[in-house]
Design a protein around this motif. Sequence first.
Motif, PDB file in Angstrom:
ATOM      1  N   GLY A   1      -1.832  23.421   4.401  1.00 32.00           N
ATOM      2  CA  GLY A   1      -2.468  24.574   3.761  1.00 32.00           C
ATOM      3  C   GLY A   1      -3.960  24.660   4.019  1.00 32.00           C
ATOM      4  N   ALA A   2      -4.568  23.540   4.382  1.00 35.51           N
ATOM      5  CA  ALA A   2      -5.999  23.510   4.681  1.00 35.51           C
ATOM      6  C   ALA A   2      -6.286  23.719   6.165  1.00 35.51           C
ATOM      7  N   GLU A   3      -5.239  23.786   6.981  1.00 38.63           N
ATOM      8  CA  GLU A   3      -5.419  23.929   8.418  1.00 38.63           C
ATOM      9  C   GLU A   3      -5.555  25.397   8.814  1.00 38.63           C
ATOM     10  N   PRO A   4      -6.139  25.657   9.984  1.00 39.64           N
ATOM     11  CA  PRO A   4      -6.354  27.047  10.431  1.00 39.64           C
ATOM     12  C   PRO A   4      -5.055  27.844  10.538  1.00 39.64           C
ATOM     13  N   GLY A   5      -5.140  29.102  10.159  1.00 34.85           N
ATOM     14  CA  GLY A   5      -4.041  30.031  10.340  1.00 34.85           C
ATOM     15  C   GLY A   5      -2.869  29.843   9.403  1.00 34.85           C
ATOM     16  N   TRP A   6      -3.067  29.118   8.295  1.00 34.26           N
ATOM     17  CA  TRP A   6      -1.951  28.890   7.386  1.00 34.26           C
ATOM     18  C   TRP A   6      -1.494  30.216   6.786  1.00 34.26           C
ATOM     19  N   ALA A   7      -0.197  30.435   6.808  1.00 38.29           N
ATOM     20  CA  ALA A   7       0.411  31.614   6.192  1.00 38.29           C
ATOM     21  C   ALA A   7       1.800  31.220   5.712  1.00 38.29           C
ATOM     22  N   ALA A   8       2.241  31.883   4.658  1.00 37.17           N
ATOM     23  CA  ALA A   8       3.530  31.548   4.065  1.00 37.17           C
ATOM     24  C   ALA A   8       4.259  32.812   3.632  1.00 37.17           C
ATOM     25  N   VAL A   9       5.568  32.670   3.529  1.00 38.20           N
ATOM     26  CA  VAL A   9       6.434  33.729   3.025  1.00 38.20           C
ATOM     27  C   VAL A   9       7.348  33.095   1.983  1.00 38.20           C
ATOM     28  N   VAL A  10       7.483  33.763   0.857  1.00 35.74           N
ATOM     29  CA  VAL A  10       8.445  33.348  -0.159  1.00 35.74           C
ATOM     30  C   VAL A  10       9.423  34.501  -0.360  1.00 35.74           C
ATOM     31  N   ALA A  11      10.710  34.167  -0.355  1.00 29.98           N
ATOM     32  CA  ALA A  11      11.765  35.155  -0.593  1.00 29.98           C
ATOM     33  C   ALA A  11      12.116  35.137  -2.077  1.00 29.98           C
ATOM     34  N   TYR A  12      12.223  36.318  -2.655  1.00 28.84           N
ATOM     35  CA  TYR A  12      12.539  36.455  -4.078  1.00 28.84           C
ATOM     36  C   TYR A  12      13.795  37.291  -4.271  1.00 28.84           C
ATOM     37  N   ALA A  13      14.657  36.818  -5.168  1.00 25.35           N
ATOM     38  CA  ALA A  13      15.786  37.604  -5.663  1.00 25.35           C
ATOM     39  C   ALA A  13      15.362  38.036  -7.062  1.00 25.35           C
ATOM     40  N   GLY A  14      14.902  39.272  -7.178  1.00 27.08           N
ATOM     41  CA  GLY A  14      14.282  39.688  -8.426  1.00 27.08           C
ATOM     42  C   GLY A  14      12.981  38.928  -8.584  1.00 27.08           C
ATOM     43  N   ASP A  15      12.835  38.212  -9.696  1.00 26.38           N
ATOM     44  CA  ASP A  15      11.631  37.419  -9.927  1.00 26.38           C
ATOM     45  C   ASP A  15      11.804  35.953  -9.544  1.00 26.38           C
ATOM     46  N   GLU A  16      13.011  35.584  -9.101  1.00 28.06           N
ATOM     47  CA  GLU A  16      13.280  34.183  -8.805  1.00 28.06           C
ATOM     48  C   GLU A  16      13.084  33.865  -7.330  1.00 28.06           C
TER      49      GLU A  16
ATOM     50  N   VAL B   1      13.782  32.128  -3.938  1.00 28.30           N
ATOM     51  CA  VAL B   1      15.001  31.532  -3.406  1.00 28.30           C
ATOM     52  C   VAL B   1      14.799  30.934  -2.016  1.00 28.30           C
ATOM     53  N   GLY B   2      13.609  31.107  -1.442  1.00 29.47           N
ATOM     54  CA  GLY B   2      13.361  30.546  -0.126  1.00 29.47           C
ATOM     55  C   GLY B   2      11.890  30.558   0.215  1.00 29.47           C
ATOM     56  N   TYR B   3      11.522  29.743   1.181  1.00 30.33           N
ATOM     57  CA  TYR B   3      10.128  29.661   1.590  1.00 30.33           C
ATOM     58  C   TYR B   3      10.042  29.325   3.072  1.00 30.33           C
ATOM     59  N   ALA B   4       8.942  29.710   3.664  1.00 34.92           N
ATOM     60  CA  ALA B   4       8.612  29.336   5.043  1.00 34.92           C
ATOM     61  C   ALA B   4       7.095  29.342   5.148  1.00 34.92           C
ATOM     62  N   TYR B   5       6.570  28.424   5.930  1.00 36.36           N
ATOM     63  CA  TYR B   5       5.138  28.477   6.186  1.00 36.36           C
ATOM     64  C   TYR B   5       4.823  27.924   7.560  1.00 36.36           C
TER      65      TYR B   5
END
Length: 183
Positions: A52-67, A69-73
Amino acid sequence: MNADTITLRCFTELDSAVRQTFADLYANVRAELLHLPNYKVSTFTERLDRHGAEPGWAAVVAYAGDEPVGYAYANTVGPGNRWWARLESPAPEEYTSGPAVAIKEIGIVKPWRGRGIALRMHDHLLEARSERYATLFVNGKAGDGKVQALYAGWGDVVIGAQQPLSPDAPQLTCMGKRTAALS
Protein backbone atom coordinates in the motif's frame (compact mmCIF):
# COMPACT_ATOMS: atom_id res chain seq x y z
CA MET A 1 -28.14 -11.83 -4.97
CA ASN A 2 -26.41 -12.63 -8.22
CA ALA A 3 -23.17 -11.37 -9.74
CA ASP A 4 -25.05 -8.69 -11.70
CA THR A 5 -25.85 -6.92 -8.43
CA ILE A 6 -22.18 -6.65 -7.45
CA THR A 7 -20.76 -3.15 -7.29
CA LEU A 8 -17.07 -2.37 -7.46
CA ARG A 9 -15.44 0.38 -5.43
CA CYS A 10 -11.93 1.63 -6.17
CA PHE A 11 -9.36 2.85 -3.69
CA THR A 12 -5.96 4.46 -4.18
CA GLU A 13 -5.10 4.98 -0.52
CA LEU A 14 -4.77 2.35 2.17
CA ASP A 15 -6.47 4.09 5.07
CA SER A 16 -7.45 2.23 8.25
CA ALA A 17 -11.00 1.43 7.09
CA VAL A 18 -9.80 -0.01 3.76
CA ARG A 19 -7.06 -1.95 5.56
CA GLN A 20 -9.60 -3.48 7.95
CA THR A 21 -11.93 -4.41 5.08
CA PHE A 22 -9.04 -6.17 3.35
CA ALA A 23 -7.96 -7.97 6.53
CA ASP A 24 -11.52 -9.19 7.18
CA LEU A 25 -11.98 -10.32 3.58
CA TYR A 26 -8.61 -12.07 3.56
CA ALA A 27 -9.46 -13.97 6.76
CA ASN A 28 -12.71 -15.15 5.17
CA VAL A 29 -11.19 -16.01 1.76
CA ARG A 30 -8.21 -17.91 3.21
CA ALA A 31 -10.00 -19.41 6.25
CA GLU A 32 -8.77 -22.97 5.58
CA LEU A 33 -5.15 -21.81 5.30
CA LEU A 34 -4.84 -19.41 8.24
CA HIS A 35 -3.05 -22.04 10.36
CA LEU A 36 -0.09 -21.95 7.94
CA PRO A 37 2.60 -19.33 8.73
CA ASN A 38 2.61 -17.76 5.26
CA TYR A 39 -1.19 -17.34 5.33
CA LYS A 40 -1.67 -15.77 8.77
CA VAL A 41 -3.70 -12.56 8.75
CA SER A 42 -0.80 -10.73 10.40
CA THR A 43 1.52 -11.86 7.58
CA PHE A 44 -1.02 -10.66 5.02
CA THR A 45 -1.46 -7.25 6.67
CA GLU A 46 2.33 -6.79 6.79
CA ARG A 47 2.44 -7.41 3.02
CA LEU A 48 -0.60 -5.18 2.49
CA ASP A 49 1.01 -2.31 4.42
CA ARG A 50 4.22 -2.63 2.40
CA HIS A 51 2.37 -2.84 -0.92
CA GLY A 52 0.00 0.00 0.00
CA ALA A 53 2.98 2.31 0.44
CA GLU A 54 4.48 1.43 -2.94
CA PRO A 55 3.99 3.48 -6.14
CA GLY A 56 0.79 3.04 -8.10
CA TRP A 57 -1.13 1.16 -5.42
CA ALA A 58 -4.78 0.72 -6.35
CA ALA A 59 -7.48 -1.61 -5.12
CA VAL A 60 -10.96 -2.81 -5.97
CA VAL A 61 -13.47 -4.20 -3.50
CA ALA A 62 -16.58 -6.03 -4.71
CA TYR A 63 -19.76 -5.48 -2.71
CA ALA A 64 -23.03 -7.40 -2.61
CA GLY A 65 -25.19 -4.63 -1.24
CA ASP A 66 -23.18 -3.29 1.70
CA GLU A 67 -21.23 -6.50 2.27
CA PRO A 68 -17.73 -6.82 0.82
CA VAL A 69 -17.34 -10.16 -0.98
CA GLY A 70 -14.05 -9.79 -2.84
CA TYR A 71 -10.89 -7.77 -3.20
CA ALA A 72 -8.01 -7.20 -5.58
CA TYR A 73 -5.06 -4.87 -5.44
CA ALA A 74 -1.99 -4.02 -7.46
CA ASN A 75 0.87 -1.57 -7.70
CA THR A 76 3.57 -0.54 -10.13
CA VAL A 77 6.87 -2.41 -10.33
CA GLY A 78 9.77 -1.02 -12.31
CA PRO A 79 12.90 -2.49 -13.80
CA GLY A 80 15.12 -3.94 -11.09
CA ASN A 81 12.25 -4.21 -8.59
CA ARG A 82 12.51 -7.10 -6.15
CA TRP A 83 9.39 -8.51 -7.85
CA TRP A 84 11.62 -9.43 -10.78
CA ALA A 85 14.85 -10.07 -8.86
CA ARG A 86 13.48 -13.15 -7.09
CA LEU A 87 12.64 -15.03 -10.29
CA GLU A 88 14.66 -18.19 -10.88
CA SER A 89 15.48 -16.96 -14.40
CA PRO A 90 15.02 -13.51 -15.96
CA ALA A 91 11.54 -12.54 -17.13
CA PRO A 92 11.10 -11.56 -20.79
CA GLU A 93 12.59 -8.13 -21.39
CA GLU A 94 9.33 -6.55 -22.53
CA TYR A 95 7.97 -7.06 -19.00
CA THR A 96 11.01 -5.67 -17.21
CA SER A 97 12.18 -2.85 -19.48
CA GLY A 98 9.62 -0.38 -18.14
CA PRO A 99 7.01 -0.14 -15.43
CA ALA A 100 4.54 -3.03 -15.15
CA VAL A 101 1.46 -3.42 -13.01
CA ALA A 102 1.84 -6.21 -10.46
CA ILE A 103 -1.40 -7.76 -9.27
CA LYS A 104 -0.60 -8.68 -5.69
CA GLU A 105 -3.83 -10.26 -4.42
CA ILE A 106 -7.25 -11.33 -5.66
CA GLY A 107 -9.74 -13.03 -3.36
CA ILE A 108 -13.44 -13.89 -3.38
CA VAL A 109 -15.39 -15.28 -0.42
CA LYS A 110 -16.62 -18.82 -1.05
CA PRO A 111 -20.34 -18.24 -1.66
CA TRP A 112 -19.46 -15.77 -4.43
CA ARG A 113 -16.79 -17.79 -6.27
CA GLY A 114 -17.38 -18.99 -9.80
CA ARG A 115 -19.59 -16.06 -10.78
CA GLY A 116 -17.08 -13.97 -12.76
CA ILE A 117 -16.50 -11.44 -9.97
CA ALA A 118 -12.73 -12.03 -9.83
CA LEU A 119 -12.43 -11.32 -13.55
CA ARG A 120 -14.53 -8.16 -13.20
CA MET A 121 -12.28 -6.91 -10.39
CA HIS A 122 -9.14 -7.89 -12.31
CA ASP A 123 -10.26 -6.09 -15.47
CA HIS A 124 -11.48 -3.05 -13.54
CA LEU A 125 -8.16 -2.84 -11.72
CA LEU A 126 -6.25 -2.92 -15.01
CA GLU A 127 -8.45 -0.82 -17.31
CA ALA A 128 -7.16 2.60 -16.26
CA ARG A 129 -3.52 1.58 -15.86
CA SER A 130 -0.84 3.05 -18.12
CA GLU A 131 1.65 0.21 -17.69
CA ARG A 132 2.13 -1.86 -20.85
CA TYR A 133 2.22 -5.22 -19.07
CA ALA A 134 0.49 -6.82 -16.11
CA THR A 135 2.01 -9.59 -14.04
CA LEU A 136 1.08 -11.73 -11.06
CA PHE A 137 2.33 -14.66 -9.04
CA VAL A 138 0.20 -17.73 -8.45
CA ASN A 139 0.65 -20.87 -6.42
CA GLY A 140 0.40 -23.47 -9.18
CA LYS A 141 -1.02 -25.98 -6.68
CA ALA A 142 -3.83 -23.67 -5.53
CA GLY A 143 -7.17 -25.26 -6.19
CA ASP A 144 -5.38 -28.28 -7.67
CA GLY A 145 -4.10 -26.05 -10.49
CA LYS A 146 -7.48 -24.44 -11.18
CA VAL A 147 -6.35 -20.96 -10.12
CA GLN A 148 -3.44 -20.92 -12.56
CA ALA A 149 -5.73 -22.31 -15.28
CA LEU A 150 -8.19 -19.49 -14.53
CA TYR A 151 -5.49 -16.87 -15.11
CA ALA A 152 -4.43 -18.64 -18.30
CA GLY A 153 -8.04 -18.41 -19.42
CA TRP A 154 -7.86 -14.66 -18.84
CA GLY A 155 -4.91 -14.44 -21.23
CA ASP A 156 -1.99 -14.68 -18.81
CA VAL A 157 1.02 -16.75 -19.85
CA VAL A 158 3.80 -18.23 -17.72
CA ILE A 159 6.88 -16.00 -17.77
CA GLY A 160 8.88 -17.42 -14.86
CA ALA A 161 8.96 -19.11 -11.47
CA GLN A 162 9.94 -18.04 -7.98
CA GLN A 163 10.83 -19.90 -4.83
CA PRO A 164 10.01 -17.42 -2.06
CA LEU A 165 12.57 -16.74 0.65
CA SER A 166 10.32 -18.08 3.38
CA PRO A 167 10.57 -21.86 3.75
CA ASP A 168 6.85 -21.90 4.57
CA ALA A 169 5.85 -20.31 1.28
CA PRO A 170 4.97 -22.33 -1.79
CA GLN A 171 6.78 -22.09 -5.12
CA LEU A 172 5.05 -19.51 -7.28
CA THR A 173 4.53 -19.20 -11.02
CA CYS A 174 4.95 -15.74 -12.53
CA MET A 175 2.36 -14.99 -15.21
CA GLY A 176 1.83 -11.92 -17.34
CA LYS A 177 0.11 -10.34 -20.30
CA ARG A 178 -0.16 -7.15 -22.31
CA THR A 179 -2.56 -4.55 -20.98
CA ALA A 180 -4.99 -2.24 -22.71
CA ALA A 181 -2.24 0.42 -22.70
CA LEU A 182 -0.73 -1.42 -25.68
CA SER A 183 -3.96 -1.32 -27.68
